[in-house]
Design a protein around this motif. Structure first.
Motif, PDB file in Angstrom:
ATOM      1  N   ASP A   1      -8.406   4.604  13.402  1.00 63.99           N
ATOM      2  CA  ASP A   1      -8.175   5.345  12.158  1.00 63.99           C
ATOM      3  C   ASP A   1      -7.632   6.746  12.425  1.00 63.99           C
TER       4      ASP A   1
ATOM      5  N   GLN B   1     -10.775  -2.671   1.939  1.00 69.16           N
ATOM      6  CA  GLN B   1     -11.141  -2.882   3.348  1.00 69.16           C
ATOM      7  C   GLN B   1     -10.939  -4.341   3.733  1.00 69.16           C
TER       8      GLN B   1
ATOM      9  N   ARG C   1     -14.753   4.149  -3.489  1.00 70.22           N
ATOM     10  CA  ARG C   1     -13.878   4.501  -2.362  1.00 70.22           C
ATOM     11  C   ARG C   1     -12.624   5.216  -2.839  1.00 70.22           C
TER      12      ARG C   1
ATOM     13  N   ILE D   1     -11.142  -5.243   7.438  1.00 72.86           N
ATOM     14  CA  ILE D   1     -12.496  -5.261   7.997  1.00 72.86           C
ATOM     15  C   ILE D   1     -13.268  -6.463   7.476  1.00 72.86           C
ATOM     16  N   SER D   2     -13.151  -6.703   6.153  1.00 72.34           N
ATOM     17  CA  SER D   2     -13.915  -7.800   5.546  1.00 72.34           C
ATOM     18  C   SER D   2     -13.453  -9.159   6.049  1.00 72.34           C
TER      19      SER D   2
ATOM     20  N   ASN E   1     -17.656  -5.461  -1.510  1.00 72.75           N
ATOM     21  CA  ASN E   1     -16.307  -5.163  -1.954  1.00 72.75           C
ATOM     22  C   ASN E   1     -16.170  -5.375  -3.461  1.00 72.75           C
TER      23      ASN E   1
ATOM     24  N   HIS F   1      -6.626  -1.156   3.445  1.00 71.56           N
ATOM     25  CA  HIS F   1      -7.378  -0.666   4.604  1.00 71.56           C
ATOM     26  C   HIS F   1      -8.602   0.163   4.220  1.00 71.56           C
ATOM     27  N   LEU F   2      -8.454   1.023   3.202  1.00 75.54           N
ATOM     28  CA  LEU F   2      -9.528   1.950   2.870  1.00 75.54           C
ATOM     29  C   LEU F   2     -10.336   1.556   1.639  1.00 75.54           C
TER      30      LEU F   2
END
Length: 458
Positions: free
Chosen positions: A282, A314, A337, A317-318, A329, A310-311
């Motif tokens: 990041d 996510q 977020r 990541i998920s 989420n 991405h932020l």
């Protein structure tokens, strides 16, 4: 035919073909070009529009038809490859362009045959192993061994032919003075790596894609970026790309701010692929987030998609964490977020609107904002709400650089009308409450008052 395709009126008598020296012929062809005694079939004239396709098709069919004999006798194709490589290094642009086209197609067609033989070799290997379990020797085992060896030998011949063309043609033409020739080389290399990774998916060949990320021509840079996007899209390629990524990832990020908008947008898509595979920390992404408030809308919206995936959602990541990522989420989590991002721009409502505009298309949670807030987040949420309402009914929240009115289809206009009705119904009760709650708040009330014509449409 080979010389005629290059536009040269030159013929070699059949009986002299074996005795003719390649260098002597090439010198004669260059002299023809200098005297103007040649045609340019690569020009944009209407009668030549199918020339490129037809020439590629010819070589593809020739290789296909010769795969059961002449392709492996190292006579016909060795001669052709000698002329093609030599012509690709001559001064006349037409010769270089046409010879490069033929050479690149030749490798592509050789790969097709090599892949077919590879399947046959694997089938023969399995048959051989099964037969050896029955009996260690015998005519069947001997026949399979012979077939396996011959197939392997033919693949080796094809791969050596590819290497010869790569060394004799590609390594010179990928840096040709003509951008179109350089672009053709990179596009072909992308096809080779994807279709025949057992040979081409290694740093010996990948480095050319990395080097051309610095090409002075935007078209070449874009071809390299798109080639890399295609490579990273295939999951099982990623482990092999580790060293390459480490070496060139900084340049990939820099291209997100390229002077050419199409290159920048493509590079942002490439960075998303790197993030999907957890190949970028990041800390390296700071310069990208600055582009959220950049002038070209295409770049802003491309970064908006990256920021959302991405932020906010996510997604990258998920996708690694599975069901747990889905639970974390929800719309409320995503909205939180988003508000965290907007805190960075709280002091400037205009910049906040830019960020909202960038992400709005991708984030459904913005269209139903329900969350408990701090005062700063409440200000940002009011801005987000007002900007979302405008977007929902087809209004711009960021001025267009060309000042032209947006064009919408009938279907889009119908959606906007439907949204207006929904907004009016939703705000008939809530809008007066918001006005009453924030009447004395100088940070929030201007945005609310500017939207009253949208909340009370019917």
């Amino acid at each position: 035919m080979l010389f005629e395709a290059c536009g040269a009126k030159y013929h070699i008598k059949e009986e002299l073909l074996d005795e003719t020296n390649v260098d002597d012929v090439v010198v004669a062809l260059v002299e023809l070009a200098r005297s103007g005694n040649m045609d340019d079939y690569q020009s944009s004239k209407k009668e030549f529009k199918n020339m490129k396709h037809n020439l590629q098709s010819f070589w593809d069919k020739l290789v296909c038809q010769c795969q059961h004999g002449p392709l492996f006798d190292q006579i016909l194709f060795e001669k052709c490859m000698g002329y093609i490589s030599a012509l690709s290094c001559t001064p006349p642009r037409v010769y270089r362009q046409t010879a490069t086209l033929m050479g690149l197609q030749l490798v592509t067609s050789l790969i097709t045959v090599a892949k077919t033989l590879g399947v046959q070799r694997e089938t023969t290997r399995r048959q051989l192993e099964a037969e050896k379990k029955k009996q260690s020797e015998g005519p069947c085992v001997e026949s399979l061994n012979k077939r396996f060896s011959m197939t392997h030998e033919n693949i080796t011949i094809l791969e050596q032919m590819m290497r010869n063309i790569f060394q004799g043609l590609f390594v010179h033409r990928y840096r040709d003075i003509e951008p179109n020739i350089r672009t053709s080389c990179i596009e072909a290399l992308s096809v080779w790596i994807l279709s025949y990774p057992s040979m081409f998916l290694q740093d010996l060949y990948l480095k050319y894609l990395g080097w051309t990320l610095n090409d002075k021509n935007a078209g070449v840079r874009k071809a390299s970026v798109l080639a890399l996007q295609n490579l990273y899209e295939v999951d099982h390629n990623v482990p092999t790309l580790g060293l390459f990524t480490e070496r060139f990832s900084t340049r990939m990020i820099e291209l997100a701010d390229d002077i050419d908008i199409s290159v920048a947008v493509s590079a942002i898509g490439l960075v998303k692929q790197l993030l999907r595979h957890q190949l970028l920390p990041d800390d390296d992404l700071g310069p990208l987030y600055d582009l959220l408030i950049d002038d070209p809308a295409e770049i802003r919206h491309a970064i908006g998609a990256l920021v959302y995936e991405h932020l906010i959602s996510q997604k990258f990541i998920s996708s690694q964490s599975g069901a747990e990522g889905v639970e974390n989420n929800s719309s409320e989590v995503q909205l939180g977020r988003m508000l965290q991002i907007l805190r960075e721009f709280s002091a400037d409502p205009i910049l906040s609107v830019y960020v909202i505009d960038d992400v709005w298309e991708y984030m459904n949670a913005m269209k139903n904002p329900l969350i408990e807030l701090t005062d700063e987040d409440a200000t940002n949420l009011v801005r987000l709400l007002c900007a979302s309402v405008k977007k929902a009914v087809g209004e711009r929240i960021v001025p267009a650089t060309d000042n032209r009115k947006p064009y919408y289809t009938k279907a889009q206009k119908d959606v906007f009308e439907h949204n207006k009705q929904d907004i009016t119904l939703a705000m008939m009760k809530n809008y007066p409450l918001l006005l009453r709650k924030f009447m004395a708040d100088k940070a929030k009330i201007p945005s609310l008052l500017s939207q009253r014509h949208l909340y009370l449409l019917y």
